[in-house]
Enzyme design. Structure first.
Site, PDB file in Angstrom:
ATOM      1  CD  GLU A  50      53.299  68.046  55.469  1.00  0.00           C
ATOM      2  OE1 GLU A  50      52.927  67.238  56.401  1.00  0.00           O
ATOM      3  OE2 GLU A  50      53.141  69.255  55.632  1.00  0.00           O
ATOM      4  CG  ASP A  61      51.892  61.972  63.899  1.00  0.00           C
ATOM      5  OD1 ASP A  61      51.882  63.181  63.500  1.00  0.00           O
ATOM      6  OD2 ASP A  61      52.694  60.961  63.625  1.00  0.00           O
TER       7      ASP A  61
END
Length: 270
Positions: A50, A61
């Site tokens: 990824e 995140d």
């Protein structure tokens, strides 16, 4: 329709293996090194990569990936440069499944069809957009389908059953199960609800799409427990970034390769 992601899962299933998916931030710690990081992870056994395209407001995140994204942005990383990086990686690894993990705004701002088409030309196989609600994804899904790009959606421990069915129906490549409530970041341990979630999601996903588990996985023992619960892949992100960032790591690339090897070994054990 098959693409490199579905082909990889088919190939691993025949060998009785599970997939190791590793996440890197494009341009962290710099563009040249991020290419070497990907090579080290692949050499260590990573099955799928990824590539995080940095965004200024990465809501899913945790602090580790946020800090890496901010560094990459400060050094001038852009979505276009991230696609150049993907093109370069694709030349070196023609069969490696590559996904972009980023936020919807990046695609919308550039023009969704235009950006997705450019991504395909550069060698991307699909997208993970944590902030793309399945209810608003019609244009995204239609464009991805035309280009044979995977659309990886996320589900979490509190995703309602009806919504889970809708997400599974819209997902291709693999389904991303968020292992915990909250944001990304390496963890020491997981609670029973994580393993219960994997089992429940696997029942709905069935043979339609593989189930991959991410957020917090940083040790081989974590990978083994996720796989034992029914996961067909584990996703490692913050732990990779931590190894890149570790000032005491004299041989960062070798350390990363060794780490990938240990995690991949856990994906092979019955």
């Amino acid at each position: 329709m098959q693409n490199r992601i579905t082909e990889k899962f088919s190939e691993l299933a025949k060998k009785g293996e599970r997939a190791l998916i590793c996440y890197v931030v494009a341009g962290y710690p710099d563009t040249g090194t991020s290419k070497q990081v990907i090579n080290a992870l692949v050499n260590g056994g990573a099955d799928i990569i990824e590539v995080g395209i940095p965004f200024s407001d990465p809501i899913a995140d945790g602090p580790t990936i946020q800090a890496a994204s901010n560094t990459a942005l400060r050094k001038g990383m852009t979505p276009e440069k991230a696609l150049h990086l993907v093109r370069s990686v694709r030349k070196r690894h023609p069969n490696l499944p590559l996904l972009a993990m980023t936020y919807s705004n990046i695609l919308v701002r550039a023009g969704m069809e235009k950006f997705m088409s450019q991504s395909k030309q550069c060698g991307l196989d699909g997208f993970i957009l944590p902030d793309m609600p399945v209810e608003e994804a019609d244009t995204y899904l239609l464009t991805a389908s035309k280009l044979n790009l995977a659309t990886v959606f996320l589900v979490s421990p509190n995703t309602a059953d009806a919504r889970l069915h809708k997400i599974v129906a819209s997902t291709s490549g693999f389904l991303y199960v968020v292992s915990v409530y909250g944001i990304t970041g390496a963890r020491k341990s997981f609670q029973k609800y994580t393993l219960d979630t994997i089992g429940a999601v696997k029942q709905v996903a069935g043979a339609k799409v593989p189930v991959a588990v991410g957020f917090g996985i940083s040790r081989p023992a974590h990978a083994k427990s996720m796989i034992a619960a029914g996961a067909e892949a584990v996703i490692v992100g913050s732990a990779v970034i931590n190894k890149i960032s570790d000032p005491s790591g004299n041989n960062m690339l070798q350390n990363l390769q060794n780490f990938a090897q240990s995690m991949k070994k856990a994906c092979k054990s019955k």
